[in-house]
Motif scaffolding. Sequence first.
Motif, PDB file in Angstrom:
ATOM      1  N   ARG A 209       0.829  -1.108  -0.177  1.00  0.00           N
ATOM      2  CA  ARG A 209      -0.013  -0.073  -0.235  1.00  0.00           C
ATOM      3  C   ARG A 209       0.878   1.260  -0.035  1.00  0.00           C
ATOM      4  N   THR A 232      -3.090  -1.041 -12.600  1.00  0.00           N
ATOM      5  CA  THR A 232      -3.599   0.402 -12.456  1.00  0.00           C
ATOM      6  C   THR A 232      -5.099   0.481 -11.777  1.00  0.00           C
ATOM      7  N   SER A 233      -5.941  -0.368 -11.959  1.00  0.00           N
ATOM      8  CA  SER A 233      -7.239  -0.430 -11.393  1.00  0.00           C
ATOM      9  C   SER A 233      -6.876  -0.747  -9.826  1.00  0.00           C
ATOM     10  N   LYS A 234      -6.035  -1.396  -9.336  1.00  0.00           N
ATOM     11  CA  LYS A 234      -5.884  -1.525  -7.885  1.00  0.00           C
ATOM     12  C   LYS A 234      -5.211  -0.207  -7.339  1.00  0.00           C
ATOM     13  N   LEU A 236      -5.681   2.819  -8.480  1.00  0.00           N
ATOM     14  CA  LEU A 236      -6.732   3.733  -8.471  1.00  0.00           C
ATOM     15  C   LEU A 236      -7.709   3.443  -7.411  1.00  0.00           C
ATOM     16  N   GLN A 237      -7.936   2.223  -7.184  1.00  0.00           N
ATOM     17  CA  GLN A 237      -8.988   1.792  -5.797  1.00  0.00           C
ATOM     18  C   GLN A 237      -8.091   2.232  -4.483  1.00  0.00           C
ATOM     19  N   GLN A 238      -6.719   1.839  -4.401  1.00  0.00           N
ATOM     20  CA  GLN A 238      -6.379   2.231  -3.258  1.00  0.00           C
ATOM     21  C   GLN A 238      -6.031   3.721  -3.001  1.00  0.00           C
ATOM     22  N   ASN A 239      -6.069   4.381  -4.217  1.00  0.00           N
ATOM     23  CA  ASN A 239      -6.001   5.878  -4.060  1.00  0.00           C
ATOM     24  C   ASN A 239      -7.283   6.931  -4.061  1.00  0.00           C
ATOM     25  N   SER A 240      -8.494   6.015  -4.231  1.00  0.00           N
ATOM     26  CA  SER A 240      -9.589   6.719  -4.510  1.00  0.00           C
ATOM     27  C   SER A 240     -10.138   7.312  -2.868  1.00  0.00           C
TER      28      SER A 240
END
Length: 240
Positions: A209, A232-234, A236-240
Amino acid sequence: MFAYNIALLRTTLSEFLQKQSSAESFTWLIGQQVTPQNINRDFSLAGRKFSRQKPVGDPEQFIYLTGNFPQTNWHSWNITDMARLYQLLQLEVPDQQAYIDIVEKLFLQADLGELTVLYKALPFYAYAEAFITRCTEGIRSNIGPVLEAIMLENNYPAEYLPEAAWNQMILKAIFTGKDLLFIYGLQRRKNTALATSILGYAEERLAARRDIDPEIWSLTTPFFPEETEILTSKFLQQNS
């Protein structure tokens, strides 16, 4: 390879330094005959003769310098750096090995300021390809100014380094948080091996993380589009 007009660069630096330094210092610089016997001494003396400040004023001349000698971040050069580059360009040794030995000796005896300009000057050496090993060794360094001198806005690595050394440099730039946008040739020299290493790095960072420079995805997408999309999806999810 990217070719410079060295004679024109010498003239340009001379005109630039005349306006950016004292008459005494400039007279000393142009009055010195740069020889294998005195280059080490005078290279060091330049640090006492010239300012370590960035050039000021005369924007037209600076624009001329940057326009005629691109692929070099002249904004990072101080006046002492430019004086030392002028000295290096004045060094004329007809024998290739003798020239290489002289420059290598400068590297070995340099202090941090001298070492930094020697690495920034890599594109301008005669027999530039002879300094690939020197460049590679510099990349292994943990000295911040040295790494920046090689990595950032210096066209030598992209033009001369073999793939393995280039990949090592890019990975170290990523690991040490350098701005990838300032690395010349980054997109031109992206490759499968580098993309593989970057994906492994990204997976580890995401698992922990930790933050990731989004610029790395441009180096992986052409080779591994599906894997990159998943990561990139992971991200973006972690940084949303």
